[in-house]
Each structure stands twice: as structure tokens, then as C-alpha cells.
Design an enzyme around this catalytic site. Structure first.
Site, PDB file in Angstrom:
ATOM      1  N   ASP A  93      42.232  47.718  88.413  1.00 32.54           N
ATOM      2  CA  ASP A  93      43.277  47.908  89.173  1.00 32.54           C
ATOM      3  C   ASP A  93      44.114  46.817  88.889  1.00 32.54           C
ATOM      4  O   ASP A  93      43.666  45.519  88.717  1.00 32.54           O
ATOM      5  CB  ASP A  93      42.762  48.205  90.637  1.00 32.54           C
ATOM      6  CG  ASP A  93      43.972  48.374  91.769  1.00 32.54           C
ATOM      7  OD1 ASP A  93      45.182  48.578  91.089  1.00 32.54           O
ATOM      8  OD2 ASP A  93      43.564  48.457  92.927  1.00 32.54           O
ATOM      9  N   ASP A 147      52.463  47.315  91.285  1.00 36.59           N
ATOM     10  CA  ASP A 147      53.293  48.258  92.244  1.00 36.59           C
ATOM     11  C   ASP A 147      53.141  47.656  93.514  1.00 36.59           C
ATOM     12  O   ASP A 147      52.162  46.885  93.892  1.00 36.59           O
ATOM     13  CB  ASP A 147      52.569  49.610  92.184  1.00 36.59           C
ATOM     14  CG  ASP A 147      51.131  49.725  92.715  1.00 36.59           C
ATOM     15  OD1 ASP A 147      50.576  48.763  92.469  1.00 36.59           O
ATOM     16  OD2 ASP A 147      51.119  50.636  93.353  1.00 36.59           O
ATOM     17  N   GLN A 191      54.434  56.012  93.706  1.00 39.23           N
ATOM     18  CA  GLN A 191      54.523  55.711  95.054  1.00 39.23           C
ATOM     19  C   GLN A 191      55.327  56.923  95.805  1.00 39.23           C
ATOM     20  O   GLN A 191      55.835  57.821  95.448  1.00 39.23           O
ATOM     21  CB  GLN A 191      54.954  54.311  95.295  1.00 39.23           C
ATOM     22  CG  GLN A 191      53.875  53.256  95.000  1.00 39.23           C
ATOM     23  CD  GLN A 191      52.418  53.206  95.924  1.00 39.23           C
ATOM     24  OE1 GLN A 191      52.723  53.789  96.772  1.00 39.23           O
ATOM     25  NE2 GLN A 191      51.625  52.512  95.438  1.00 39.23           N
ATOM     26  N   ASP A 268      38.018  56.837  93.020  1.00 40.17           N
ATOM     27  CA  ASP A 268      37.437  55.638  93.295  1.00 40.17           C
ATOM     28  C   ASP A 268      37.353  55.184  94.605  1.00 40.17           C
ATOM     29  O   ASP A 268      38.494  55.613  95.307  1.00 40.17           O
ATOM     30  CB  ASP A 268      37.695  54.163  92.135  1.00 40.17           C
ATOM     31  CG  ASP A 268      39.170  53.552  93.086  1.00 40.17           C
ATOM     32  OD1 ASP A 268      38.809  52.685  93.930  1.00 40.17           O
ATOM     33  OD2 ASP A 268      40.187  54.321  92.839  1.00 40.17           O
ATOM     34  N   CYS A 306      18.168  65.519  96.250  1.00 37.58           N
ATOM     35  CA  CYS A 306      18.621  64.351  95.302  1.00 37.58           C
ATOM     36  C   CYS A 306      17.320  63.866  94.552  1.00 37.58           C
ATOM     37  O   CYS A 306      16.203  64.061  95.062  1.00 37.58           O
ATOM     38  CB  CYS A 306      19.161  63.260  96.199  1.00 37.58           C
ATOM     39  SG  CYS A 306      19.849  62.017  95.057  1.00 37.58           S
ATOM     40  N   CYS A 308      17.443  61.183  92.909  1.00 41.15           N
ATOM     41  CA  CYS A 308      17.605  59.505  92.458  1.00 41.15           C
ATOM     42  C   CYS A 308      16.245  58.896  92.720  1.00 41.15           C
ATOM     43  O   CYS A 308      15.355  59.242  93.509  1.00 41.15           O
ATOM     44  CB  CYS A 308      18.909  58.920  93.414  1.00 41.15           C
ATOM     45  SG  CYS A 308      18.278  58.447  95.139  1.00 41.15           S
ATOM     46  N   CYS A 311      15.413  58.613  96.478  1.00 46.25           N
ATOM     47  CA  CYS A 311      14.859  59.693  97.061  1.00 46.25           C
ATOM     48  C   CYS A 311      13.402  60.182  96.470  1.00 46.25           C
ATOM     49  O   CYS A 311      12.753  60.889  97.054  1.00 46.25           O
ATOM     50  CB  CYS A 311      15.829  60.888  96.966  1.00 46.25           C
ATOM     51  SG  CYS A 311      17.239  60.632  97.872  1.00 46.25           S
ATOM     52  N   HIS A 337      21.258  55.471  96.160  1.00 47.56           N
ATOM     53  CA  HIS A 337      21.228  56.962  96.428  1.00 47.56           C
ATOM     54  C   HIS A 337      22.818  57.488  96.831  1.00 47.56           C
ATOM     55  O   HIS A 337      23.381  58.509  96.435  1.00 47.56           O
ATOM     56  CB  HIS A 337      20.755  57.222  97.942  1.00 47.56           C
ATOM     57  CG  HIS A 337      21.037  58.253  98.385  1.00 47.56           C
ATOM     58  ND1 HIS A 337      20.380  59.709  98.030  1.00 47.56           N
ATOM     59  CD2 HIS A 337      21.827  58.908  99.617  1.00 47.56           C
ATOM     60  CE1 HIS A 337      20.938  60.710  98.790  1.00 47.56           C
ATOM     61  NE2 HIS A 337      21.763  60.157  99.404  1.00 47.56           N
TER      62      HIS A 337
END
Length: 374
Positions: A93, A147, A191, A268, A306, A308, A311, A337
Site C-alpha cells: 500500500d 492517493d 476515489q 485485504d 476446518c 488448519c 483445528c 485459524h
């Protein structure tokens, strides 16, 4: 020299797109969620964890990395990929949102934005050219233009003036890094606040300059959820067809599937990592507040759906114990997770688009997270 097309659309379901983005550090399958690694680290997890949960591309921040440890220091160590030992793609960014959130610590002008560091109060100036230079030092695969991000409650006149400045800055960023100048991609940021006509005007100006990708900025910054969804529905399908489309800083599971439904490819948000550290976990049945006493003797996995590491390995009772005891391991296991949930969500969207079942996926997420649509 013109750059070859970096984005390919593989399947569609309505406005939703299943695509593939090419970068210098690998191919990204879209739609995609990008974990946020603001200062060159996704909080509480290491690159091996990110690979394990299925991360393809992560995000870093120009403002924070410029202040600490410094973009030139990172460049001397071979760039951000080598410095943090992440070999996949990175998007940075521009730092515009962070600078403009400083309020009393910054001063805006045609040249750029002057601000005081939140770390030590030292003065700095971000110009469009400076922001490009910093990101080139970092070596990110995708760079964002500088920006101005007006607050959600800004009036139309202010948003219109801001839009013009953002366009002029975007043109200077493009001039500082012409198309085809290197392997990094430069994205423009649309924008225009909650005003459809201003959003269209911003997009037309940016498309006239020409960028490798286009982002919708200035959403989820204080406006009503209904206004955000209205702008998303209006602008998502209007963004250039053959370029990747990025919705910045948004959002909840329902926000993401709504964005995908409206043609967005990249997302994101700090939500999964921040909420993990606060004990709020995302599951196929909805949010779980792991600190609640009801989980004290619950031996079931956090989310049976899940796969992962968290889990597969630990019970809700243990996760609650770690959180209540303020153990550092709680941050890591919860973050693993939550990231897996968000990354699986976009992976499921890719499959749904190919199968033509995106509407069913959205209905499932809306049922699990009805409060997110408020």
C-alpha cells in the site's frame, strides 16, 4: 514499451470472475485474500505458517516500512522478499491511508503530504515520486499510487477536490514508473466517496493514464454499510475488464463475497488477524468468542469443517485456556485459524465461480454472518 497483459480471466459467474494474476514472484489465483503484514510481518505468524494456511500474496505498508526500518535498509538486504524470507508475491500500500489518518500530524498540498512520524514526531514529505521510490526499494510485486482517502462523512465538494488531487498524483506516479519500466506492477486507486458520478469520473481519469490494475479505495472508512455496498455494486463491474480489480481494506466474510459477486478480484483486511488476537474467531457456523465460559470444558475442535493446524490439533477448551491465561501461543493459533478461514473462503469462491454456484456460496455466508450485512 507496453507491458503484456498480466491478468487472465478463466471463468465467470455473473459479474464474478475467476482469474490469474502474473507477478515476478509467482502466479496468484483470484479471487484472493491478502493477509496484512504491515511492517514486513503478518502479526503472530511466520512465512511457513502463511504457506501452510494457503496464502498466495501478502501486503506490506510503505508508510510503516519507510519509517522503520527504512526502505533503503531493506533495499540493501535484497528487498522485502529476502528481508522477511517470503518468496511469494507482495503488494505494498502507498501509505496514503496511514498518512491521512494522522489528522493533526499532517499537511496536504499539491506537492504531496507533509506529516509527522507517529513514532518520534520527525517531519517527512511523501510526494508521488517518493512513494514510488520507496516501493521500488522494497521490491514489491504490486505498488499502489499515492492517493488521498477522504473520510466517509466528507461532503461532495471536498470529495470532488480530493479526487482531482488524487488523479494528478496518480499521473505523477505513472510518470515516475512508466509502463514496462520493470517487473513491478503499478495500480491506480479510484476515489470519489459515496457519489457514483464522482467515482465514474475518477475511474475515467485513471483509465486515461493507464495502470496495470485498479483499486477501489475510500470504502469502509466511516460510511454506512448500505452506501459501501451501493458503490461496490455500481463500480465493481465498471472497473477495467482486463485488469485485476482490488477492493482495499474490506472486510468481513460477507463483504468479501459481495465484492466477488460484483467483480472484485483482490482483497485485504486486518480483521482476521486483529480479531484473532482479541479472541474472535471465524468458523463455518459463524463467529466464536473463544473467551466465553461455555468453552471451558469443550473438547471439540474450534471448527469441524476446518483442516488448519489449530483445528486439527487443539480443543476449544485449550484455546480458551490460552486466551484467558494471556499466553502468546493464543495469538498464533487463533491467527492461523482465522487466516485459513478467509483464505478458504476465497478458494471456495474460485471453485463456485467455475461451477456457477456463487449465489449459493453467498447465501451460506450471509446465513452464518447476518450481522455483517447491517
Amino acid at each position: 514499451m507496453e507491458r503484456q497483459n498480466i491478468f487472465t480471466i478463466l471463468a465467470r459467474d455473473g459479474h464474478a470472475r475467476r482469474g490469474r494474476l502474473s507477478t515476478a514472484h509467482g502466479t496468484v489465483e483470484t479471487p484472493v485474500f491478502m493477509p496484512v503484514g504491515t511492517v514486513g510481518s503478518v502479526k503472530a505468524v511466520c512465512p511457513a505458517d502463511l504457506k501452510d494456511v494457503g496464502a498466495q500474496i501478502i501486503l506490506g505498508n510503505t508508510y510503516h516500512l519507510y519509517l522503520r526500518p527504512g526502505d533503503e535498509l531493506v533495499a540493501r538486504r535484497g528487498g522485502l522478499h529476502r528481508f522477511m524470507r517470503w518468496d511469494g508475491p507482495i503488494l505494498t500500500d502507498s501509505g496514503g491511508f496511514q498518512v491521512f489518518s494522522l489528522n493533526e500530524l499532517r499537511r496536504l498540498g499539491e506537492e504531496g503530504v507533509e506529516f509527522r512520524s507517529h513514532l518520534d514526531g520527525s517531519r517527512h514529505l511523501f510526494t508521488p515520486e517518493k512513494v514510488v521510490s520507496i516501493q521500488r526499494n522494497l521490491g514489491s510485486d504490486v505498488m499502489m499510487v499515492l492517493d488521498e482517502c477522504p473520510p466517509g462523512g466528507s461532503d461532495r465538494d471536498y470529495v470532488a477536490r480530493s479526487l482531482g488531487l488524487t488523479t494528478r498524483w496518480a499521473r505523477r506516479c505513472r510518470e515516475a514508473y512508466p509502463a514496462g519500466a520493470g517487473e513491478q506492477h503499478l495500480f491506480g486507486i479510484v476515489q470519489g466517496g459515496i457519489y457514483e458520478d464522482l467515482r465514474e469520473e475518477s475511474l475515467a481519469q485513471l483509465a486515461g493514464i493507464g495502470f496495470e490494475g485498479y483499486a477501489l479505495g475510500g470504502l469502509s472508512v466511516g460510511e454506512k454499510k448500505a452506501d459501501m455496498y451501493r458503490i461496490l455494486a455500481h463500480m465493481g463491474p465498471r472497473l477495467p475488464e482486463n485488469a485485476p480489480r482490488y477492493l482495499m481494506g474490506v472486510g468481513t466474510p460477507l463483504d468479501i463475497v459481495t465484492g466477488i459477486e460484483n467483480g472484485i478480484d483482490m482483497f485485504d483486511c486486518v480483521l482476521p488477524t486483529r480479531n484473532a488476537r482479541n479472541g474472535t474467531l471465524y468458523t463455518s457456523q459463524g463467529k466464536v468468542n473463544i473467551k466465553r465460559a461455555e468453552f471451558r470444558e469443550d473438547d471439540s475442535p474450534l471448527d469441524p469443517a476446518c483442516s488448519c493446524y489449530t483445528c486439527r490439533t487443539f480443543s476449544r477448551a485449550y484455546l480458551r485456556h490460552l486466551y484467558v491465561a494471556k499466553e502468546i501461543l493464543s495469538f498464533r493459533l487463533n491467527t492461523i485459524h482465522n487466516l485459513r478461514y478467509f483464505l478458504d473462503l476465497t478458494a471456495r469462491a474460485r471453485t463456485a465461480i467455475e461451477a456457477g454456484t456463487m449465489a449459493a456460496l453467498k447465501a451460506e455466508i450471509a446465513a452464518a454472518y447476518p450481522e455483517d450485512g447491517a
